[in-house]
Design a protein around this motif. Structure first.
Motif, PDB file in Angstrom:
ATOM      1  N   GLU A   4       0.760  -0.914   0.208  1.00  0.00           N
ATOM      2  CA  GLU A   4      -0.043  -0.002  -0.551  1.00  0.00           C
ATOM      3  C   GLU A   4       1.061   0.827  -0.576  1.00  0.00           C
ATOM      4  O   GLU A   4       0.614   2.468  -0.709  1.00  0.00           O
ATOM      5  CB  GLU A   4      -1.345  -0.101   0.800  1.00  0.00           C
ATOM      6  CG  GLU A   4      -2.204  -0.514   1.239  1.00  0.00           C
ATOM      7  CD  GLU A   4      -3.056  -1.289   2.246  1.00  0.00           C
ATOM      8  OE1 GLU A   4      -2.947   0.295   3.346  1.00  0.00           O
ATOM      9  OE2 GLU A   4      -3.524  -2.214   2.537  1.00  0.00           O
ATOM     10  N   ALA A   5       1.497   0.991   0.504  1.00  0.00           N
ATOM     11  CA  ALA A   5       2.701   2.464   0.665  1.00  0.00           C
ATOM     12  C   ALA A   5       3.424   2.796  -0.787  1.00  0.00           C
ATOM     13  O   ALA A   5       4.017   3.533  -0.812  1.00  0.00           O
ATOM     14  CB  ALA A   5       3.865   2.179   2.136  1.00  0.00           C
ATOM     15  N   ASN A  35       0.342  -9.953  -2.048  1.00  0.00           N
ATOM     16  CA  ASN A  35      -1.427  -9.479  -1.463  1.00  0.00           C
ATOM     17  C   ASN A  35      -1.781 -10.122  -2.032  1.00  0.00           C
ATOM     18  O   ASN A  35      -1.730 -11.152  -3.317  1.00  0.00           O
ATOM     19  CB  ASN A  35      -1.194  -7.595  -2.477  1.00  0.00           C
ATOM     20  CG  ASN A  35      -1.218  -7.973  -4.111  1.00  0.00           C
ATOM     21  OD1 ASN A  35      -1.462  -8.239  -4.593  1.00  0.00           O
ATOM     22  ND2 ASN A  35      -1.219  -6.258  -4.395  1.00  0.00           N
ATOM     23  N   SER A  36      -3.308 -10.504  -2.180  1.00  0.00           N
ATOM     24  CA  SER A  36      -4.668 -10.332  -2.458  1.00  0.00           C
ATOM     25  C   SER A  36      -4.459 -11.309  -4.055  1.00  0.00           C
ATOM     26  O   SER A  36      -5.162 -12.286  -4.685  1.00  0.00           O
ATOM     27  CB  SER A  36      -5.778  -9.821  -2.155  1.00  0.00           C
ATOM     28  OG  SER A  36      -5.890  -8.653  -2.879  1.00  0.00           O
ATOM     29  N   VAL A  37      -3.874 -10.203  -5.085  1.00  0.00           N
ATOM     30  CA  VAL A  37      -3.719 -10.975  -6.230  1.00  0.00           C
ATOM     31  C   VAL A  37      -2.583 -10.993  -6.805  1.00  0.00           C
ATOM     32  O   VAL A  37      -2.515 -11.495  -7.601  1.00  0.00           O
ATOM     33  CB  VAL A  37      -4.007  -9.362  -7.234  1.00  0.00           C
ATOM     34  CG1 VAL A  37      -6.083  -9.479  -7.317  1.00  0.00           C
ATOM     35  CG2 VAL A  37      -3.622  -8.155  -6.835  1.00  0.00           C
ATOM     36  N   LYS A  47       3.317  -1.356 -11.260  1.00  0.00           N
ATOM     37  CA  LYS A  47       2.128  -1.526 -11.717  1.00  0.00           C
ATOM     38  C   LYS A  47       1.567   0.101 -11.477  1.00  0.00           C
ATOM     39  O   LYS A  47       1.117   0.590 -12.226  1.00  0.00           O
ATOM     40  CB  LYS A  47       0.554  -1.815 -10.780  1.00  0.00           C
ATOM     41  CG  LYS A  47      -0.737  -2.267 -11.271  1.00  0.00           C
ATOM     42  CD  LYS A  47      -1.252  -3.218 -10.427  1.00  0.00           C
ATOM     43  CE  LYS A  47      -3.358  -2.947 -10.845  1.00  0.00           C
ATOM     44  NZ  LYS A  47      -3.784  -4.054  -9.906  1.00  0.00           N
ATOM     45  N   ALA A  48       2.339   0.764 -10.478  1.00  0.00           N
ATOM     46  CA  ALA A  48       2.707   1.963  -9.639  1.00  0.00           C
ATOM     47  C   ALA A  48       3.061   3.130 -10.674  1.00  0.00           C
ATOM     48  O   ALA A  48       3.021   4.151 -10.315  1.00  0.00           O
ATOM     49  CB  ALA A  48       1.579   2.276  -8.370  1.00  0.00           C
ATOM     50  N   ASP A  49       3.914   2.356 -11.169  1.00  0.00           N
ATOM     51  CA  ASP A  49       4.765   3.268 -12.728  1.00  0.00           C
ATOM     52  C   ASP A  49       5.846   3.834 -11.230  1.00  0.00           C
ATOM     53  O   ASP A  49       6.038   5.160 -11.972  1.00  0.00           O
ATOM     54  CB  ASP A  49       4.027   3.980 -12.796  1.00  0.00           C
ATOM     55  CG  ASP A  49       5.147   4.686 -14.612  1.00  0.00           C
ATOM     56  OD1 ASP A  49       5.803   4.130 -13.959  1.00  0.00           O
ATOM     57  OD2 ASP A  49       5.595   5.785 -14.751  1.00  0.00           O
TER      58      ASP A  49
END
Length: 93
Positions: A4-5, A35-37, A47-49
């Motif tokens: 998340e961070a 994580n969950s995925v 994914k968050a670049d």
């Protein structure tokens, strides 16, 4: 919490944590947790670049480049998908 961070861009928090755990044995490393995925810290960063986090992880743990999520995407797939999406969104705004 690490995932998340990274996703939220809290680099000042994430960087020191990764630097502390990057040399830990693989089995107990935060960098191996999913994580969950099925995404690891590296995959979330892609994914968050978050290129600086990607560079930090891969500079010492290039073996993690082989990680994939539940859909068999590696960090290059996720990074390309993110950048393609941003390019498309920018084109229509």
């Amino acid at each position: 919490p690490l995932h998340e961070a990274i996703e939220r861009g809290h680099e000042k928090l994430v960087r020191p944590l990764i630097e502390q755990v990057i040399d830990m044995p693989k089995a107990s490393s935060l960098l191996e947790q999913r994580n969950s995925v099925g995404e690891t810290a590296l995959l979330v960063a892609a994914k968050a670049d978050r290129s600086s986090i990607l560079q930090l992880i891969l500079s010492k743990r290039s073996d993690l480049a082989e990680q994939t999520d539940e859909e068999n995407n590696n960090f290059l797939h996720l990074l390309a998908n993110h950048r393609k999406k941003n390019t498309i969104e920018t084109s229509f705004t």
